[in-house]
Design a protein around this motif. Structure first.
Motif, PDB file in Angstrom:
ATOM      1  N   PHE A  63      -1.373   8.788  -5.956  1.00  0.00           N
ATOM      2  CA  PHE A  63      -2.286   7.865  -5.285  1.00  0.00           C
ATOM      3  C   PHE A  63      -1.515   6.941  -4.344  1.00  0.00           C
ATOM      4  CE2 PHE A  63      -4.392   3.683  -5.233  1.00  0.00           C
ATOM      5  CZ  PHE A  63      -5.552   4.038  -4.554  1.00  0.00           C
ATOM      6  N   MET A  64      -0.435   6.365  -4.843  1.00  0.00           N
ATOM      7  CA  MET A  64       0.349   5.467  -3.997  1.00  0.00           C
ATOM      8  C   MET A  64       0.978   6.228  -2.838  1.00  0.00           C
ATOM      9  SD  MET A  64      -0.384   2.614  -5.276  1.00  0.00           S
ATOM     10  CE  MET A  64       0.542   1.697  -4.085  1.00  0.00           C
ATOM     11  N   SER A  65       1.378   7.470  -3.078  1.00  0.00           N
ATOM     12  CA  SER A  65       1.925   8.297  -2.006  1.00  0.00           C
ATOM     13  C   SER A  65       0.870   8.576  -0.945  1.00  0.00           C
ATOM     14  CB  SER A  65       2.464   9.617  -2.568  1.00  0.00           C
ATOM     15  OG  SER A  65       3.544   9.374  -3.439  1.00  0.00           O
ATOM     16  N   MET A  66      -0.351   8.784  -1.386  1.00  0.00           N
ATOM     17  CA  MET A  66      -1.427   9.027  -0.422  1.00  0.00           C
ATOM     18  C   MET A  66      -1.740   7.766   0.376  1.00  0.00           C
ATOM     19  SD  MET A  66      -3.799  11.926  -2.130  1.00  0.00           S
ATOM     20  CE  MET A  66      -4.728  12.063  -0.622  1.00  0.00           C
ATOM     21  N   LEU A  67      -1.602   6.605  -0.245  1.00  0.00           N
ATOM     22  CA  LEU A  67      -1.754   5.359   0.510  1.00  0.00           C
ATOM     23  C   LEU A  67      -0.639   5.239   1.547  1.00  0.00           C
ATOM     24  CD1 LEU A  67      -2.792   2.708  -2.174  1.00  0.00           C
ATOM     25  CD2 LEU A  67      -4.241   3.850  -0.478  1.00  0.00           C
ATOM     26  N   ALA A  68       0.582   5.620   1.181  1.00  0.00           N
ATOM     27  CA  ALA A  68       1.695   5.586   2.133  1.00  0.00           C
ATOM     28  C   ALA A  68       1.446   6.553   3.284  1.00  0.00           C
ATOM     29  CB  ALA A  68       3.012   5.915   1.423  1.00  0.00           C
ATOM     30  N   LEU A  69       0.910   7.727   2.977  1.00  0.00           N
ATOM     31  CA  LEU A  69       0.562   8.675   4.042  1.00  0.00           C
ATOM     32  C   LEU A  69      -0.460   8.043   4.983  1.00  0.00           C
ATOM     33  CD1 LEU A  69       0.221  11.980   1.978  1.00  0.00           C
ATOM     34  CD2 LEU A  69       2.010  11.442   3.638  1.00  0.00           C
ATOM     35  N   ALA A  70      -1.508   7.459   4.417  1.00  0.00           N
ATOM     36  CA  ALA A  70      -2.560   6.843   5.231  1.00  0.00           C
ATOM     37  C   ALA A  70      -1.998   5.702   6.067  1.00  0.00           C
ATOM     38  CB  ALA A  70      -3.694   6.341   4.336  1.00  0.00           C
ATOM     39  N   LYS A  71      -1.152   4.888   5.479  1.00  0.00           N
ATOM     40  CA  LYS A  71      -0.564   3.741   6.199  1.00  0.00           C
ATOM     41  C   LYS A  71       0.226   4.222   7.410  1.00  0.00           C
ATOM     42  CE  LYS A  71       1.069  -0.729   5.883  1.00  0.00           C
ATOM     43  NZ  LYS A  71       0.260  -1.914   5.728  1.00  0.00           N
ATOM     44  N   ASN A  72       0.795   5.419   7.310  1.00  0.00           N
ATOM     45  CA  ASN A  72       1.621   5.961   8.382  1.00  0.00           C
ATOM     46  C   ASN A  72       0.912   6.995   9.237  1.00  0.00           C
ATOM     47  OD1 ASN A  72       4.528   4.851   8.102  1.00  0.00           O
ATOM     48  ND2 ASN A  72       3.788   5.153   6.022  1.00  0.00           N
ATOM     49  N   GLY A  73      -0.381   7.171   9.011  1.00  0.00           N
ATOM     50  CA  GLY A  73      -1.157   8.097   9.822  1.00  0.00           C
ATOM     51  C   GLY A  73      -0.787   9.556   9.628  1.00  0.00           C
ATOM     52  N   VAL A  74      -0.324   9.893   8.436  1.00  0.00           N
ATOM     53  CA  VAL A  74       0.071  11.276   8.138  1.00  0.00           C
ATOM     54  C   VAL A  74      -1.013  11.919   7.284  1.00  0.00           C
ATOM     55  CG1 VAL A  74       1.807  12.742   7.044  1.00  0.00           C
ATOM     56  CG2 VAL A  74       2.506  10.622   8.204  1.00  0.00           C
ATOM     57  N   ARG A  96      -6.465  -3.658   0.732  1.00  0.00           N
ATOM     58  CA  ARG A  96      -5.389  -4.643   0.567  1.00  0.00           C
ATOM     59  C   ARG A  96      -4.027  -3.981   0.783  1.00  0.00           C
ATOM     60  NH1 ARG A  96      -7.707  -6.791  -3.239  1.00  0.00           N
ATOM     61  NH2 ARG A  96      -6.884  -5.735  -5.056  1.00  0.00           N
ATOM     62  N   MET A  97      -3.847  -2.790   0.236  1.00  0.00           N
ATOM     63  CA  MET A  97      -2.577  -2.084   0.397  1.00  0.00           C
ATOM     64  C   MET A  97      -2.365  -1.621   1.839  1.00  0.00           C
ATOM     65  SD  MET A  97      -0.657  -1.853  -2.352  1.00  0.00           S
ATOM     66  CE  MET A  97      -0.988  -3.549  -2.698  1.00  0.00           C
ATOM     67  N   LEU A  98      -3.424  -1.148   2.488  1.00  0.00           N
ATOM     68  CA  LEU A  98      -3.284  -0.611   3.840  1.00  0.00           C
ATOM     69  C   LEU A  98      -3.222  -1.696   4.908  1.00  0.00           C
ATOM     70  CD1 LEU A  98      -5.604   2.520   3.685  1.00  0.00           C
ATOM     71  CD2 LEU A  98      -3.121   2.397   3.440  1.00  0.00           C
ATOM     72  N   GLN A  99      -3.878  -2.819   4.670  1.00  0.00           N
ATOM     73  CA  GLN A  99      -3.897  -3.888   5.658  1.00  0.00           C
ATOM     74  C   GLN A  99      -2.806  -4.930   5.414  1.00  0.00           C
ATOM     75  OE1 GLN A  99      -7.864  -5.568   6.078  1.00  0.00           O
ATOM     76  NE2 GLN A  99      -8.772  -3.555   5.735  1.00  0.00           N
ATOM     77  N   LEU A 149      -9.964  12.303  -2.202  1.00  0.00           N
ATOM     78  CA  LEU A 149      -9.241  11.033  -2.282  1.00  0.00           C
ATOM     79  C   LEU A 149      -8.805  10.579  -0.898  1.00  0.00           C
ATOM     80  CD1 LEU A 149      -7.967   8.729  -3.839  1.00  0.00           C
ATOM     81  CD2 LEU A 149      -6.003  10.223  -4.311  1.00  0.00           C
ATOM     82  N   GLU A 150      -8.319  11.500  -0.099  1.00  0.00           N
ATOM     83  CA  GLU A 150      -7.922  11.160   1.272  1.00  0.00           C
ATOM     84  C   GLU A 150      -9.112  10.591   2.046  1.00  0.00           C
ATOM     85  OE1 GLU A 150      -5.211  13.272   4.610  1.00  0.00           O
ATOM     86  OE2 GLU A 150      -6.930  14.459   3.944  1.00  0.00           O
ATOM     87  N   LYS A 151     -10.268  11.188   1.880  1.00  0.00           N
ATOM     88  CA  LYS A 151     -11.483  10.713   2.557  1.00  0.00           C
ATOM     89  C   LYS A 151     -11.876   9.322   2.057  1.00  0.00           C
ATOM     90  CE  LYS A 151     -16.291  11.879   3.403  1.00  0.00           C
ATOM     91  NZ  LYS A 151     -17.420  12.715   3.036  1.00  0.00           N
ATOM     92  N   ALA A 152     -11.821   9.117   0.754  1.00  0.00           N
ATOM     93  CA  ALA A 152     -12.168   7.807   0.193  1.00  0.00           C
ATOM     94  C   ALA A 152     -11.211   6.730   0.689  1.00  0.00           C
ATOM     95  CB  ALA A 152     -12.151   7.867  -1.340  1.00  0.00           C
ATOM     96  N   ILE A 153      -9.940   7.053   0.779  1.00  0.00           N
ATOM     97  CA  ILE A 153      -8.953   6.101   1.292  1.00  0.00           C
ATOM     98  C   ILE A 153      -9.286   5.748   2.743  1.00  0.00           C
ATOM     99  CG2 ILE A 153      -6.532   5.857   1.994  1.00  0.00           C
ATOM    100  CD1 ILE A 153      -5.823   7.435  -0.602  1.00  0.00           C
ATOM    101  N   GLY A 189     -10.930   0.032   6.217  1.00  0.00           N
ATOM    102  CA  GLY A 189     -11.400  -1.135   6.948  1.00  0.00           C
ATOM    103  C   GLY A 189     -12.189  -2.131   6.113  1.00  0.00           C
ATOM    104  N   ALA A 190     -12.256  -1.921   4.806  1.00  0.00           N
ATOM    105  CA  ALA A 190     -12.987  -2.838   3.932  1.00  0.00           C
ATOM    106  C   ALA A 190     -12.270  -4.183   3.861  1.00  0.00           C
ATOM    107  CB  ALA A 190     -13.119  -2.235   2.539  1.00  0.00           C
ATOM    108  N   ALA A 191     -12.952  -5.146   3.318  1.00  0.00           N
ATOM    109  CA  ALA A 191     -12.350  -6.462   3.119  1.00  0.00           C
ATOM    110  C   ALA A 191     -11.269  -6.357   2.043  1.00  0.00           C
ATOM    111  CB  ALA A 191     -13.413  -7.465   2.704  1.00  0.00           C
TER     112      ALA A 191
END
Length: 98
Positions: free
Chosen positions: A67-78, A27-30, A8-12, A17-19
């Motif tokens: 899933f949302m927590s993993m998006l938050a991790l990704a958004k913060n580079g963790v 959409r969540m990360l950008q 999941l981390e890899k897929a995120i 960088g997708a549209a």
């Protein structure tokens, strides 16, 4: 289980960088931080409600929260590895709950 989370981390990361019009992850990360951070307490509340009233939905709601927590991790580079390390450190100290 860590394999699923690592996938999941890899897929995120791949969708980052997708549209935004084509990818919820993008959409969540950008998008504005508040859009993502608003989802965390919403999902946590759904976990609590499922635990109280819809026990058959607990796993599904926890999956949404993770899933949302993993998006938050990704958004913060963790990286997920940092979370695993923090949990391991707490276990060694006997303070799993934090």
């Amino acid at each position: 289980m860590m394999d699923v989370l690592a996938e999941l981390e890899k897929a995120i990361a791949e969708r980052r960088g997708a549209a935004p019009a084509e990818s919820y992850v993008a959409r969540m990360l950008q998008g504005p931080e508040q859009d993502l951070y608003r989802k965390l307490p919403e999902e946590a509340t759904e976990v609590v409600l499922a635990c109280q009233y819809e026990k058959d939905r607990v796993a599904e709601e926890v999956a949404d929260l993770w899933f949302m927590s993993m998006l938050a991790l990704a958004k913060n580079g963790v990286p997920l590895a940092d979370v695993a390390a923090a949990l391991a450190a707490r276990r060694r100290q006997g303070t799993e709950a934090g």
